[in-house]
Write a protein that holds these residues in place. Structure first.
Motif, PDB file in Angstrom:
ATOM      1  N   ALA A  67      40.585  59.647 -19.938  1.00 15.97           N
ATOM      2  CA  ALA A  67      40.878  60.330 -18.682  1.00 15.97           C
ATOM      3  C   ALA A  67      39.761  60.150 -17.660  1.00 15.97           C
ATOM      4  O   ALA A  67      40.028  60.003 -16.468  1.00 15.97           O
ATOM      5  N   VAL A  68      38.497  60.137 -18.105  1.00 15.70           N
ATOM      6  CA  VAL A  68      37.383  60.110 -17.139  1.00 15.70           C
ATOM      7  C   VAL A  68      36.930  58.703 -16.765  1.00 15.70           C
ATOM      8  O   VAL A  68      36.251  58.533 -15.751  1.00 15.70           O
ATOM      9  N   LYS A  69      37.310  57.699 -17.532  1.00 14.21           N
ATOM     10  CA  LYS A  69      36.718  56.373 -17.313  1.00 14.21           C
ATOM     11  C   LYS A  69      37.016  55.767 -15.945  1.00 14.21           C
ATOM     12  O   LYS A  69      36.222  54.995 -15.418  1.00 14.21           O
ATOM     13  N   GLY A  70      38.127  56.121 -15.343  1.00 18.61           N
ATOM     14  CA  GLY A  70      38.453  55.578 -14.025  1.00 18.61           C
ATOM     15  C   GLY A  70      37.995  56.442 -12.869  1.00 18.61           C
ATOM     16  O   GLY A  70      38.109  56.046 -11.706  1.00 18.61           O
ATOM     17  N   MET A  71      37.434  57.606 -13.171  1.00 24.53           N
ATOM     18  CA  MET A  71      37.082  58.545 -12.107  1.00 24.53           C
ATOM     19  C   MET A  71      36.003  58.039 -11.145  1.00 24.53           C
ATOM     20  O   MET A  71      36.093  58.318  -9.946  1.00 24.53           O
ATOM     21  N   PRO A  72      34.982  57.322 -11.605  1.00 26.33           N
ATOM     22  CA  PRO A  72      33.997  56.813 -10.630  1.00 26.33           C
ATOM     23  C   PRO A  72      34.616  55.917  -9.557  1.00 26.33           C
ATOM     24  O   PRO A  72      34.322  56.084  -8.366  1.00 26.33           O
ATOM     25  N   ALA A  73      35.479  54.995  -9.948  1.00 25.24           N
ATOM     26  CA  ALA A  73      36.116  54.108  -8.962  1.00 25.24           C
ATOM     27  C   ALA A  73      36.984  54.903  -7.999  1.00 25.24           C
ATOM     28  O   ALA A  73      36.976  54.663  -6.782  1.00 25.24           O
ATOM     29  N   ALA A 113      47.052  58.901 -21.031  1.00 25.09           N
ATOM     30  CA  ALA A 113      45.803  59.649 -20.838  1.00 25.09           C
ATOM     31  C   ALA A 113      45.066  59.161 -19.597  1.00 25.09           C
ATOM     32  O   ALA A 113      44.510  59.957 -18.838  1.00 25.09           O
ATOM     33  N   SER A 114      45.072  57.849 -19.382  1.00 32.12           N
ATOM     34  CA  SER A 114      44.415  57.310 -18.186  1.00 32.12           C
ATOM     35  C   SER A 114      45.134  57.755 -16.915  1.00 32.12           C
ATOM     36  O   SER A 114      44.499  58.057 -15.901  1.00 32.12           O
ATOM     37  N   ALA A 115      46.465  57.801 -16.960  1.00 29.76           N
ATOM     38  CA  ALA A 115      47.233  58.277 -15.805  1.00 29.76           C
ATOM     39  C   ALA A 115      46.915  59.744 -15.524  1.00 29.76           C
ATOM     40  O   ALA A 115      46.813  60.149 -14.355  1.00 29.76           O
ATOM     41  N   PHE A 116      46.725  60.525 -16.580  1.00 25.35           N
ATOM     42  CA  PHE A 116      46.340  61.924 -16.389  1.00 25.35           C
ATOM     43  C   PHE A 116      45.012  62.012 -15.645  1.00 25.35           C
ATOM     44  O   PHE A 116      44.863  62.790 -14.699  1.00 25.35           O
ATOM     45  N   GLY A 117      44.036  61.191 -16.050  1.00 29.00           N
ATOM     46  CA  GLY A 117      42.739  61.204 -15.382  1.00 29.00           C
ATOM     47  C   GLY A 117      42.828  60.763 -13.931  1.00 29.00           C
ATOM     48  O   GLY A 117      42.197  61.361 -13.048  1.00 29.00           O
ATOM     49  N   VAL A 118      43.627  59.731 -13.681  1.00 30.97           N
ATOM     50  CA  VAL A 118      43.803  59.247 -12.305  1.00 30.97           C
ATOM     51  C   VAL A 118      44.463  60.330 -11.448  1.00 30.97           C
ATOM     52  O   VAL A 118      44.021  60.623 -10.329  1.00 30.97           O
ATOM     53  N   LEU A 119      45.512  60.939 -11.972  1.00 28.42           N
ATOM     54  CA  LEU A 119      46.198  61.996 -11.223  1.00 28.42           C
ATOM     55  C   LEU A 119      45.297  63.214 -11.026  1.00 28.42           C
ATOM     56  O   LEU A 119      45.382  63.899  -9.999  1.00 28.42           O
ATOM     57  N   LEU A 120      44.432  63.475 -11.997  1.00 24.26           N
ATOM     58  CA  LEU A 120      43.525  64.618 -11.885  1.00 24.26           C
ATOM     59  C   LEU A 120      42.602  64.465 -10.683  1.00 24.26           C
ATOM     60  O   LEU A 120      42.248  65.458 -10.035  1.00 24.26           O
ATOM     61  N   VAL A 121      42.245  63.231 -10.365  1.00 25.01           N
ATOM     62  CA  VAL A 121      41.406  62.983  -9.187  1.00 25.01           C
ATOM     63  C   VAL A 121      42.245  62.991  -7.912  1.00 25.01           C
ATOM     64  O   VAL A 121      41.890  63.641  -6.927  1.00 25.01           O
TER      65      VAL A 121
END
Length: 196
Positions: A67-73, A113-121
């Motif tokens: 979930a967090v790995k894409g948050m910096p970008a 899970a990655s989509a959840f992290g992206v949507l969370l941002v």
């Protein structure tokens, strides 16, 4: 978009794709000294298969990392004031990196899970609504694919209400998640989809 803006977007797309391609399930399982999730269960390197194979603790760590790995970008895309469609393209790059990582022969996870992290941002309330639906369905139906497909299907409707500027972006995320679950849909039709 200006020339500088286009260069910035391309740089963030690359950052998003590379960060997305870092599969949390593989790293968590290696650090824990347990088996590769691609070699057992559903064969998917993601949260649900880790939960199925190795329990809640490692699954929670996998979920958090994916979930967090894409948050910096994504954070940079927002900080630089990129429009919603461009932020969404960066988010899509994260999901494509997770789904098709070059270091693993382009065989990655299902991007939930990655989509959840992206949507969370990008759209936190949409992310939380979808996560709540996923949790309820996973608890009641005991099948990750049903929970994931239902949550993905609800995401565009929730964004229409809660984040209308991101509706088209969320539709693209949903389309990718559905494509990544085609095998699961076939197994659900046959009645042999593995449970949680």
């Amino acid at each position: 978009m200006t020339h500088e803006g286009l260069l910035l977007l391309l740089a963030l797309l690359l950052l998003g794709y590379v960060s997305g391609s870092w599969l949390g399930a593989l790293w968590i399982c290696r650090l824990a000294g347990v088996g590769d999730p691609r070699l057992a269960g559903s064969g998917n390197p993601g949260f649900s298969n880790v939960l199925r194979l190795h329990g809640r603790r490692l699954a929670a760590a996998t979920l958090a990392l994916d979930a967090v790995k894409g948050m910096p970008a994504l954070g940079l895309a927002m900080a630089f004031g990129l429009p919603p469609w461009a932020q969404g393209v960066v988010g899509l790059a994260v999901l494509l990196g997770h789904s098709y990582p070059p270091w693993h022969r382009f065989r990655g996870g299902k991007a939930v899970a990655s989509a959840f992290g992206v949507l969370l941002v990008l759209t936190p309330w949409v992310a939380l609504c979808c996560a709540a639906l996923w949790a309820v369905l996973a608890w009641r139906v005991r099948t990750a694919a049903v929970a994931s497909l239902s949550s993905a299907g609800v995401a565009p409707l929730a964004s229409l209400w809660l984040a209308p500027d991101y509706v088209l972006v969320v539709m693209a995320f949903t389309a990718l998640v559905l494509v990544r679950h085609l095998l699961n849909i076939r197994r659900l039709g046959r009645g042999d989809e593995p449970g949680l």
